[in-house]
Design a protein around this motif. Sequence first.
Motif, PDB file in Angstrom:
ATOM      1  N   ASP A 230      -4.949   6.492   5.233  1.00 28.17           N
ATOM      2  CA  ASP A 230      -5.038   7.028   3.878  1.00 28.17           C
ATOM      3  C   ASP A 230      -6.158   6.689   3.165  1.00 28.17           C
ATOM      4  N   GLY A 231      -7.271   5.988   3.656  1.00 29.06           N
ATOM      5  CA  GLY A 231      -8.380   5.673   3.134  1.00 29.06           C
ATOM      6  C   GLY A 231      -8.540   4.328   2.554  1.00 29.06           C
ATOM      7  N   HIS A 232      -7.443   3.509   3.049  1.00 28.98           N
ATOM      8  CA  HIS A 232      -7.451   2.134   2.241  1.00 28.98           C
ATOM      9  C   HIS A 232      -8.477   1.346   3.302  1.00 28.98           C
ATOM     10  N   LEU A 233      -9.484   0.752   2.684  1.00 28.50           N
ATOM     11  CA  LEU A 233     -10.542  -0.394   3.243  1.00 28.50           C
ATOM     12  C   LEU A 233      -9.908  -1.333   3.736  1.00 28.50           C
ATOM     13  N   ILE A 234     -10.173  -1.744   5.214  1.00 31.76           N
ATOM     14  CA  ILE A 234      -9.751  -3.056   5.500  1.00 31.76           C
ATOM     15  C   ILE A 234     -10.965  -3.684   6.200  1.00 31.76           C
TER      16      ILE A 234
ATOM     17  N   ASP B  37       5.044   7.708   0.361  1.00 32.30           N
ATOM     18  CA  ASP B  37       5.024   8.581  -0.744  1.00 32.30           C
ATOM     19  C   ASP B  37       4.068   9.703  -0.422  1.00 32.30           C
ATOM     20  N   ALA B  38       4.490  10.918  -0.159  1.00 34.98           N
ATOM     21  CA  ALA B  38       3.793  11.811   0.410  1.00 34.98           C
ATOM     22  C   ALA B  38       2.652  12.316  -0.530  1.00 34.98           C
ATOM     23  N   ALA B  39       2.714  11.798  -1.736  1.00 32.37           N
ATOM     24  CA  ALA B  39       1.674  12.161  -2.896  1.00 32.37           C
ATOM     25  C   ALA B  39       0.765  11.055  -2.971  1.00 32.37           C
ATOM     26  N   ALA B  40       0.772  10.060  -2.327  1.00 29.83           N
ATOM     27  CA  ALA B  40       0.011   8.880  -2.332  1.00 29.83           C
ATOM     28  C   ALA B  40      -1.636   9.285  -2.163  1.00 29.83           C
ATOM     29  N   ASN B  41      -2.344   8.689  -3.043  1.00 32.85           N
ATOM     30  CA  ASN B  41      -3.741   8.684  -2.839  1.00 32.85           C
ATOM     31  C   ASN B  41      -4.313  10.152  -2.419  1.00 32.85           C
ATOM     32  N   PRO B  42      -3.941  11.129  -3.361  1.00 32.18           N
ATOM     33  CA  PRO B  42      -4.378  12.310  -2.962  1.00 32.18           C
ATOM     34  C   PRO B  42      -5.915  12.684  -3.299  1.00 32.18           C
ATOM     35  N   ASN B  43      -6.464  11.960  -4.141  1.00 30.07           N
ATOM     36  CA  ASN B  43      -7.910  12.162  -4.324  1.00 30.07           C
ATOM     37  C   ASN B  43      -8.954  10.717  -4.030  1.00 30.07           C
ATOM     38  N   ARG B  44      -8.231   9.852  -3.035  1.00 29.84           N
ATOM     39  CA  ARG B  44      -9.025   8.886  -2.771  1.00 29.84           C
ATOM     40  C   ARG B  44     -10.099   9.113  -1.816  1.00 29.84           C
ATOM     41  N   PRO B  45     -11.326   8.360  -2.167  1.00 33.25           N
ATOM     42  CA  PRO B  45     -12.582   8.795  -1.361  1.00 33.25           C
ATOM     43  C   PRO B  45     -12.241   7.984   0.264  1.00 33.25           C
TER      44      PRO B  45
ATOM     45  N   LEU C  19       0.803  -1.248  -0.004  1.00 30.04           N
ATOM     46  CA  LEU C  19       0.077   0.056   0.226  1.00 30.04           C
ATOM     47  C   LEU C  19       0.866   1.238  -0.187  1.00 30.04           C
ATOM     48  N   ARG C  20       0.609   2.329  -0.751  1.00 30.56           N
ATOM     49  CA  ARG C  20       1.234   3.477  -0.876  1.00 30.56           C
ATOM     50  C   ARG C  20       0.524   4.428   0.105  1.00 30.56           C
ATOM     51  N   VAL C  21       1.226   4.943   0.997  1.00 28.80           N
ATOM     52  CA  VAL C  21       0.597   5.647   2.165  1.00 28.80           C
ATOM     53  C   VAL C  21       1.349   6.868   2.141  1.00 28.80           C
TER      54      VAL C  21
END
Length: 137
Positions: free
Chosen positions: A124-128, A56-64, A11-13
């Motif tokens: 970061d909004g990753h669903l678990i 990654d500071a730019a990871a998932n910038p638009n992730r719901p 996962l990119r965080v």
Amino acid sequence: MDIETLHHISLRVSDLARSMRFYAEVIGLEQIERPPFSFPGAWFRLGNRELHLIGDAAANPNRPRAVDAGDTHFAIRVASFTAAIEGLRRLGYREDVAPDDPHCMLLRPNSIVGYPQAYILDPDGHLIEINAARLDD
């Protein structure tokens, strides 16, 4: 291709330290040794598999950032559904908040799949998905 098993999930965080705390303190994963790559990251034991975080500071910038069981996710199996849910509640996770609340927990104790399920988001909004073989008392 003769596949034996899933080896790891990466996962990119956006904030590695924050995600490391989440996976260690909320999910309860043990950090394991990681090779000295040229990019930041951390590895965790995930049962007999691994979770690899890539900083990654730019990871998932638009992730719901809302709990939605139909979203892309990974699932972890726990020994006791009740103990897992009680632990999450002690950390502030609740079912009675909006889906975009960082402490939202979606519970499906009597899911159509035949085993109990809960869903939460990482920072970061990753669903678990958290599930167990059966609903315990």
